[in-house]
Write a protein that holds these residues in place. Sequence first.
Motif, PDB file in Angstrom:
ATOM      1  N   PHE A 138      13.368  -9.277   2.701  1.00 25.70           N
ATOM      2  CA  PHE A 138      12.253  -9.754   1.897  1.00 25.70           C
ATOM      3  C   PHE A 138      11.913  -8.715   0.834  1.00 25.70           C
ATOM      4  CE2 PHE A 138       9.992  -7.282   5.132  1.00 25.70           C
ATOM      5  CZ  PHE A 138       8.941  -6.683   4.429  1.00 25.70           C
ATOM      6  N   TYR A 139      11.240  -9.199  -0.197  1.00 24.48           N
ATOM      7  CA  TYR A 139      10.709  -8.338  -1.249  1.00 24.48           C
ATOM      8  C   TYR A 139       9.257  -8.737  -1.459  1.00 24.48           C
ATOM      9  CZ  TYR A 139      11.189 -12.429  -4.263  1.00 24.48           C
ATOM     10  OH  TYR A 139      11.071 -13.668  -4.801  1.00 24.48           O
ATOM     11  N   ASP A 140       8.492  -7.890  -2.093  1.00 26.68           N
ATOM     12  CA  ASP A 140       7.084  -8.203  -2.326  1.00 26.68           C
ATOM     13  C   ASP A 140       6.536  -7.288  -3.418  1.00 26.68           C
ATOM     14  OD1 ASP A 140       4.689  -9.479  -2.046  1.00 26.68           O
ATOM     15  OD2 ASP A 140       4.225  -8.714  -0.042  1.00 26.68           O
ATOM     16  N   TYR A 141       5.463  -7.728  -4.021  1.00 29.88           N
ATOM     17  CA  TYR A 141       4.707  -6.852  -4.921  1.00 29.88           C
ATOM     18  C   TYR A 141       3.240  -7.253  -4.831  1.00 29.88           C
ATOM     19  CZ  TYR A 141       3.893 -10.445  -8.497  1.00 29.88           C
ATOM     20  OH  TYR A 141       3.468 -11.561  -9.166  1.00 29.88           O
ATOM     21  N   PHE A 142       2.356  -6.302  -5.084  1.00 30.59           N
ATOM     22  CA  PHE A 142       0.924  -6.582  -5.048  1.00 30.59           C
ATOM     23  C   PHE A 142       0.197  -5.485  -5.827  1.00 30.59           C
ATOM     24  CE2 PHE A 142       2.641  -4.977  -1.054  1.00 30.59           C
ATOM     25  CZ  PHE A 142       2.128  -3.690  -1.017  1.00 30.59           C
ATOM     26  N   TRP A 143      -0.920  -5.874  -6.407  1.00 30.06           N
ATOM     27  CA  TRP A 143      -1.731  -4.923  -7.192  1.00 30.06           C
ATOM     28  C   TRP A 143      -2.719  -4.233  -6.266  1.00 30.06           C
ATOM     29  CZ3 TRP A 143      -0.488  -3.640 -12.036  1.00 30.06           C
ATOM     30  CH2 TRP A 143       0.332  -4.510 -12.769  1.00 30.06           C
ATOM     31  N   LEU A 144      -2.682  -2.897  -6.299  1.00 23.16           N
ATOM     32  CA  LEU A 144      -3.629  -2.104  -5.510  1.00 23.16           C
ATOM     33  C   LEU A 144      -4.873  -1.752  -6.326  1.00 23.16           C
ATOM     34  CD1 LEU A 144      -1.027   0.223  -3.779  1.00 23.16           C
ATOM     35  CD2 LEU A 144      -2.179  -1.759  -2.793  1.00 23.16           C
ATOM     36  N   SER A 145      -4.755  -1.786  -7.639  1.00 19.31           N
ATOM     37  CA  SER A 145      -5.870  -1.589  -8.563  1.00 19.31           C
ATOM     38  C   SER A 145      -5.469  -2.223  -9.891  1.00 19.31           C
ATOM     39  CB  SER A 145      -6.178  -0.090  -8.728  1.00 19.31           C
ATOM     40  OG  SER A 145      -5.116   0.565  -9.410  1.00 19.31           O
ATOM     41  N   ASP A 146      -6.268  -2.000 -10.912  1.00 18.99           N
ATOM     42  CA  ASP A 146      -5.961  -2.620 -12.206  1.00 18.99           C
ATOM     43  C   ASP A 146      -4.650  -2.128 -12.776  1.00 18.99           C
ATOM     44  OD1 ASP A 146      -8.249  -4.072 -12.053  1.00 18.99           O
ATOM     45  OD2 ASP A 146      -9.444  -2.704 -13.285  1.00 18.99           O
ATOM     46  N   GLN A 147      -4.232  -0.908 -12.453  1.00 15.68           N
ATOM     47  CA  GLN A 147      -2.998  -0.414 -13.043  1.00 15.68           C
ATOM     48  C   GLN A 147      -1.995   0.117 -12.015  1.00 15.68           C
ATOM     49  OE1 GLN A 147      -4.394   2.692 -15.689  1.00 15.68           O
ATOM     50  NE2 GLN A 147      -4.070   4.315 -14.178  1.00 15.68           N
ATOM     51  N   LYS A 148      -2.296  -0.011 -10.730  1.00 15.56           N
ATOM     52  CA  LYS A 148      -1.348   0.453  -9.715  1.00 15.56           C
ATOM     53  C   LYS A 148      -0.713  -0.748  -9.013  1.00 15.56           C
ATOM     54  CE  LYS A 148      -2.963   5.119  -8.762  1.00 15.56           C
ATOM     55  NZ  LYS A 148      -3.236   6.107  -7.720  1.00 15.56           N
ATOM     56  N   LEU A 149       0.608  -0.773  -9.072  1.00 16.33           N
ATOM     57  CA  LEU A 149       1.390  -1.888  -8.551  1.00 16.33           C
ATOM     58  C   LEU A 149       2.245  -1.409  -7.381  1.00 16.33           C
ATOM     59  CD1 LEU A 149       2.530  -4.846  -8.915  1.00 16.33           C
ATOM     60  CD2 LEU A 149       4.319  -3.792 -10.327  1.00 16.33           C
ATOM     61  N   GLY A 150       2.118  -2.094  -6.239  1.00 20.35           N
ATOM     62  CA  GLY A 150       2.968  -1.799  -5.099  1.00 20.35           C
ATOM     63  C   GLY A 150       4.198  -2.702  -5.090  1.00 20.35           C
ATOM     64  N   VAL A 151       5.371  -2.116  -4.890  1.00 21.80           N
ATOM     65  CA  VAL A 151       6.620  -2.894  -4.815  1.00 21.80           C
ATOM     66  C   VAL A 151       7.319  -2.558  -3.500  1.00 21.80           C
ATOM     67  CG1 VAL A 151       6.974  -3.180  -7.284  1.00 21.80           C
ATOM     68  CG2 VAL A 151       7.824  -1.116  -6.161  1.00 21.80           C
ATOM     69  N   VAL A 152       7.907  -3.593  -2.871  1.00 19.00           N
ATOM     70  CA  VAL A 152       8.511  -3.445  -1.542  1.00 19.00           C
ATOM     71  C   VAL A 152       9.836  -4.195  -1.514  1.00 19.00           C
ATOM     72  CG1 VAL A 152       8.243  -3.900   0.926  1.00 19.00           C
ATOM     73  CG2 VAL A 152       6.254  -3.324  -0.459  1.00 19.00           C
ATOM     74  N   ILE A 153      10.792  -3.617  -0.816  1.00 20.38           N
ATOM     75  CA  ILE A 153      12.009  -4.356  -0.464  1.00 20.38           C
ATOM     76  C   ILE A 153      12.415  -3.901   0.928  1.00 20.38           C
ATOM     77  CG2 ILE A 153      13.747  -2.764  -1.410  1.00 20.38           C
ATOM     78  CD1 ILE A 153      15.103  -5.425  -2.478  1.00 20.38           C
ATOM     79  N   ALA A 154      12.921  -4.852   1.748  1.00 17.61           N
ATOM     80  CA  ALA A 154      13.181  -4.524   3.149  1.00 17.61           C
ATOM     81  C   ALA A 154      14.322  -5.370   3.689  1.00 17.61           C
ATOM     82  CB  ALA A 154      11.914  -4.748   3.993  1.00 17.61           C
ATOM     83  N   ASP A 155      14.904  -4.861   4.779  1.00 16.06           N
ATOM     84  CA  ASP A 155      16.041  -5.527   5.436  1.00 16.06           C
ATOM     85  C   ASP A 155      15.860  -5.386   6.941  1.00 16.06           C
ATOM     86  OD1 ASP A 155      18.401  -6.534   6.336  1.00 16.06           O
ATOM     87  OD2 ASP A 155      19.701  -5.164   5.247  1.00 16.06           O
ATOM     88  N   VAL A 156      15.644  -6.533   7.631  1.00 14.66           N
ATOM     89  CA  VAL A 156      15.438  -6.545   9.081  1.00 14.66           C
ATOM     90  C   VAL A 156      16.797  -6.560   9.774  1.00 14.66           C
ATOM     91  CG1 VAL A 156      14.481  -7.842  11.018  1.00 14.66           C
ATOM     92  CG2 VAL A 156      13.231  -7.697   8.856  1.00 14.66           C
TER      93      VAL A 156
END
Length: 667
Positions: free
Chosen positions: A461-479
């Motif tokens: 899976f992959y994901d992204y989400f905003w932690l603040s107005d200018q900080k972006l979290g990005v994720v990628i994972a393999d189970v």
Amino acid sequence: MADLTAALFARYNRVMRGTFVGVLIVACALVYIQFRMTLGAETSSLGQRMQEQAVSLDAIVKTASDAVNTMRIQAQTWFRLHPQGAEPSVLLRALQPGAAPGSIELEQLPPPWTVADAGNLTGLVGVRTPAIDRELEMALSLNGAFKTIKANLPGSTWVYYTSAYRFINIYPWVSSKKFFYADSLKQKEFFAGVEPVADPSRHILWTPVYLDEAGQGVMVTASAGVYDDKAFRGSVSLDLTLVQLNQFVRNWDESLGTLFIINDRGQLLAHPTLVRPGAQTILQAAEAFPPALRRDLPATLQAADGDLVELDGYYVETLGIQNAPFHLVLLVPRWNLVKVALETGVPSVMLLVMGLTLMLLIASSFTYRDAIVPAQKLVRYIQEEDRGSVKSIPDIPQAWRPWFLTIQNVFNAHTQLVSIQQELDVARRMQQSIVPTRFPSRPDLQMFARMIPAREVGGDFYDYFWLSDQKLGVVIADVSGKGVPAALFMAVARTLLRAIAPSAAGPGACLALANDLLAQDNEATMFVTLFYGILDTGTGMLEYANGGHNSPWLVAPDGTVSQLPGTGGMALGVIESVPFVQASAQIASGSTLLLYTDGITEAFNPAEEEYGEARLAGHLAASAGLGVEALLKRLVDSVYEFADGAPQSDDITCLAVHYGAAGPTKA
């Protein structure tokens, strides 16, 4: 009048004989249909049971593979957590010089240690240095894992760590007078086969079948290389007798044929009659096949791979085992299935003929009522079942009911298979809906992602989400693993990460807490490799932590390609209370960051060649300047072109992030 009566009677008899012959023809046709349907149902049922047996066998083998992998992870984790070694343990201080110069042995265990708690460490290490003592300490730390594996894994005989520094820690404890380290051990396949030159991909190695020198009989070894960062240190190994595999094949119903196990070295591992308990002889796989199939065994195995096929009077099917180079083979004489199909239909035919004879003696109306009408209903019932419009079995004589029930069961089984496939399709769509499909497209930030499961559902899976107005979290994972279990673990991991991320002090702290939660009560021993980064879109600073995942690639504005430095983190869900190092990198304006899973780099072509990191780097360099969507499309197309039709063995997932006011120059 007598002549007329005789003529009428003769005509009646001709009509009755004609009717009887006609009904017999219909009955024979139905018998043939029943025979073909029953034979098809039997072969289909055997194929399904083979799939179930393969899953069960793979679970048995996976237990051993997981045990070896657990020892490797524990050893490598110890190295990471003790870069300078540790205070000498009680066991390390108990090591004594052996009879040979420069030798060591653990002949006397210090209280409270007993022979049930630790193995005997022997070796020819020469002059002991801090580096050697550090590795000795690591090897002694594995005793707990050795004891657990030996107690919980049926068929295990020896569990041990063999070091390139010329020593071995072997469990259960055995006196050094009976067994002492020898350099010839490093020539054995369990060690030489996992060295970097022989095994650059660091897989679990399964050796050929061999006779144990200690008299434990025929056995096989599962082994894995242990690394201290990038330096090869030794191997962890697990010796298994073939008792459990032979018990597995003996549990198969022999009336359904012979079930046995072979390996990719052409050896026979398990057979209900040829491989006996305590055997001291290694048999070849060909000995389990009849002469007609033995003449060209490779062609036979290839033809029967994954399908129950008829070859020279036998039904044969072979299924590969995912977690070991083993094949499960089913061999059934064709007559066995033909006999079952005949036994299913013949009793009904006998009843039919007897009923028809009785009806001919009673009246022609009985013939029509008890034979012709049921036959017409049966054909109509088959047609209605085929259209899916059957509500219930019609009113028929009891002798005909097994026919209808058999047809009903066959069609019900088909409907259930279609329903299962539909449910898997729904699960796949639901999984696709979990991950984001809309991405930011701003002057200073563009994103796009692709996810292609290897099965109906996957564990990436992959994901992204905003932690603040200018900080972006990005994720990628393999189970670890694939299919529905991996998809469920993926959903849990993603939900935990999303819940923890907003309040975590940083990527490293976030992964540490997520790891503790995933590792709790993780009876399935599943784990997930994961990269989590936080990009400050105002400054271009990327803070990140890596949980055993592939390091992302960075494509600079001038086309230069590089990987983010690793942080040395391990996969999440393995053990609790593991720290995760956090690092940072400055992302230049106009750069593109590629996050990906090993489904890209570990894609294979028909020649068993791997796509690899070098080919990925070259492709990224050639694609510099592309937009994120075009970049990922070209990357996936490149992987498929390289695979050249070979089956996709792992999920393919990638996420591209382009940062900077200067957008891509090519579409």
